[in-house]
Design a protein around this motif. Structure first.
Motif, PDB file in Angstrom:
ATOM      1  N   ARG A 137      42.969  50.859  33.999  1.00 31.66           N
ATOM      2  CA  ARG A 137      41.550  50.528  33.794  1.00 31.66           C
ATOM      3  C   ARG A 137      41.179  49.489  34.841  1.00 31.66           C
ATOM      4  NH1 ARG A 137      41.258  49.877  28.701  1.00 31.66           N
ATOM      5  NH2 ARG A 137      40.148  51.805  28.383  1.00 31.66           N
ATOM      6  N   LEU A 138      40.146  49.790  35.592  1.00 32.85           N
ATOM      7  CA  LEU A 138      39.633  48.864  36.590  1.00 32.85           C
ATOM      8  C   LEU A 138      38.475  48.087  35.988  1.00 32.85           C
ATOM      9  CD1 LEU A 138      39.638  51.217  39.713  1.00 32.85           C
ATOM     10  CD2 LEU A 138      41.367  49.552  39.035  1.00 32.85           C
ATOM     11  N   SER A 139      38.496  46.774  36.168  1.00 30.73           N
ATOM     12  CA  SER A 139      37.425  45.949  35.631  1.00 30.73           C
ATOM     13  C   SER A 139      37.082  44.854  36.631  1.00 30.73           C
ATOM     14  CB  SER A 139      37.842  45.353  34.280  1.00 30.73           C
ATOM     15  OG  SER A 139      39.013  44.579  34.411  1.00 30.73           O
ATOM     16  N   GLY A 140      36.157  43.998  36.260  1.00 27.31           N
ATOM     17  CA  GLY A 140      35.695  42.960  37.175  1.00 27.31           C
ATOM     18  C   GLY A 140      34.926  43.584  38.313  1.00 27.31           C
ATOM     19  N   THR A 141      35.144  43.087  39.515  1.00 24.14           N
ATOM     20  CA  THR A 141      34.398  43.617  40.654  1.00 24.14           C
ATOM     21  C   THR A 141      34.820  45.037  41.035  1.00 24.14           C
ATOM     22  OG1 THR A 141      35.931  42.557  42.188  1.00 24.14           O
ATOM     23  CG2 THR A 141      33.907  41.351  41.654  1.00 24.14           C
ATOM     24  N   CYS A 142      35.922  45.510  40.470  1.00 17.71           N
ATOM     25  CA  CYS A 142      36.343  46.894  40.728  1.00 17.71           C
ATOM     26  C   CYS A 142      35.426  47.898  40.029  1.00 17.71           C
ATOM     27  CB  CYS A 142      37.773  47.124  40.236  1.00 17.71           C
ATOM     28  SG  CYS A 142      39.018  46.299  41.214  1.00 17.71           S
ATOM     29  N   THR A 143      34.752  47.443  38.968  1.00 17.68           N
ATOM     30  CA  THR A 143      33.882  48.344  38.226  1.00 17.68           C
ATOM     31  C   THR A 143      32.778  48.842  39.146  1.00 17.68           C
ATOM     32  OG1 THR A 143      34.335  47.073  36.227  1.00 17.68           O
ATOM     33  CG2 THR A 143      32.456  48.570  36.142  1.00 17.68           C
ATOM     34  N   HIS A 144      32.724  50.114  39.340  1.00 20.72           N
ATOM     35  CA  HIS A 144      31.711  50.794  40.156  1.00 20.72           C
ATOM     36  C   HIS A 144      31.794  50.434  41.641  1.00 20.72           C
ATOM     37  CE1 HIS A 144      30.274  51.741  36.224  1.00 20.72           C
ATOM     38  NE2 HIS A 144      29.877  50.514  35.994  1.00 20.72           N
ATOM     39  N   CYS A 145      32.911  49.899  42.092  1.00 20.34           N
ATOM     40  CA  CYS A 145      33.074  49.542  43.505  1.00 20.34           C
ATOM     41  C   CYS A 145      33.299  50.812  44.320  1.00 20.34           C
ATOM     42  CB  CYS A 145      34.259  48.601  43.674  1.00 20.34           C
ATOM     43  SG  CYS A 145      34.660  48.239  45.401  1.00 20.34           S
ATOM     44  N   PRO A 146      32.589  50.975  45.427  1.00 18.03           N
ATOM     45  CA  PRO A 146      32.779  52.177  46.238  1.00 18.03           C
ATOM     46  C   PRO A 146      34.175  52.270  46.872  1.00 18.03           C
ATOM     47  CG  PRO A 146      31.051  50.766  47.177  1.00 18.03           C
ATOM     48  CD  PRO A 146      31.523  50.109  45.927  1.00 18.03           C
ATOM     49  N   ALA A 147      34.869  51.150  47.001  1.00 20.15           N
ATOM     50  CA  ALA A 147      36.208  51.167  47.609  1.00 20.15           C
ATOM     51  C   ALA A 147      37.325  51.280  46.574  1.00 20.15           C
ATOM     52  CB  ALA A 147      36.417  49.905  48.437  1.00 20.15           C
TER      53      ALA A 147
END
Length: 193
Positions: A137-147
Motif C-alpha cells: 500500500r502506497l501512502s503519503g506523497t506516493c498517493t496518486h504520484c505519477p512516478a
C-alpha cells in the motif's frame, strides 16, 4: 566452491555481530537450530548462543562466557564454510514460501528502496505476500504520484527479485484519499518592481 562474500557489522548488543551476506544466499529466515559443519557444532556445544538469518545477513550471538576477540576468527571461518551449503541450514520453525516472500519484501522496504520512498514523504507497507505475489500500500506523497509506478517497478520490484527470484508479481494499492481532478498549481510570488 566459491567463497560467499561477507563482512561483520556491530550491533547494539556487544555479544551479537551481524554478518552481511549477498541477498538470497540462504533460502530461509529467522532463528536457526542447525547449521552445517563447525558452525553447527559451535551452536550446539560451543561459543555460539544463537543464530538468526535475515534476507541479507546472519546474526550470531555469543554465549555469555565468550568474546568476539577470541571466538571471532573461528566463527568467521565456520560461517564462510557453512554459507557454501545453504540447504543444510535448519530453521527453528517450518517456513513457507510465503514467509520467505514476506521477509524479503520487508527487508526491501526497510532498506535503501524504502528509504528512497520515505525521503520523498511517501510510505509503502505490506498488504499481502502469498503465492509468489506481493502487494504493497502506497501512502503519503506516493498517493496518486505519477512516478509511483516507476518507483514500484524500478526500485522495489528489482530489489525484491534479487531476494526472492520466484516472484510472479508486485502490485500496489493506494491509500484511500482524495483524488485530484487536475494538476496541482503552486502560486508564484510576484517579482518586486
Amino acid at each position: 566452491m566459491t567463497a560467499v562474500p561477507m563482512h561483520p557489522e556491530p550491533t547494539t548488543d556487544p555479544q551479537t555481530v551481524r554478518w552481511v551476506i549477498p541477498a538470497g544466499t540462504l533460502p530461509l529466515v529467522g532463528p536457526i537450530t542447525g547449521a552445517p559443519s563447525a558452525l553447527g557444532t559451535m551452536l550446539h556445544s560451543g561459543p555460539i548462543a544463537a543464530i538468526e538469518v535475515e534476507p541479507q545477513a546472519v546474526l550470531i550471538r555469543l554465549a555469555p562466557d565468550h568474546t568476539w576477540t577470541i571466538a571471532g576468527p573461528r566463527i568467521r571461518d565456520a560461517l564462510g564454510t557453512a554459507l557454501g551449503h545453504p540447504h543444510q541450514w535448519r530453521p527453528a520453525t517450518a517456513l513457507t514460501e510465503d514467509d520467505l516472500l514476506h521477509a524479503a519484501l520487508q527487508d526491501v522496504l526497510n532498506g535503501p528502496a524504502g528509504d528512497y520512498i520515505r525521503s520523498h514523504g511517501g510510505e509503502a507497507t505490506i498488504v499481502s505476500a502469498h503465492d509468489r505475489r506481493a502487494e504493497v500500500r502506497l501512502s503519503g506523497t506516493c498517493t496518486h504520484c505519477p512516478a509511483a509506478d516507476f518507483t514500484l517497478h524500478s526500485r522495489l520490484e528489482s530489489e525484491l527479485r534479487k531476494r526472492f527470484p520466484a516472484l510472479l508479481e508486485l502490485r500496489a494499492t493506494e491509500e484511500p484519499g482524495r483524488r485530484r481532478s487536475g494538476p496541482a498549481w503552486l502560486p508564484l510570488r510576484r517579482r518586486g518592481a
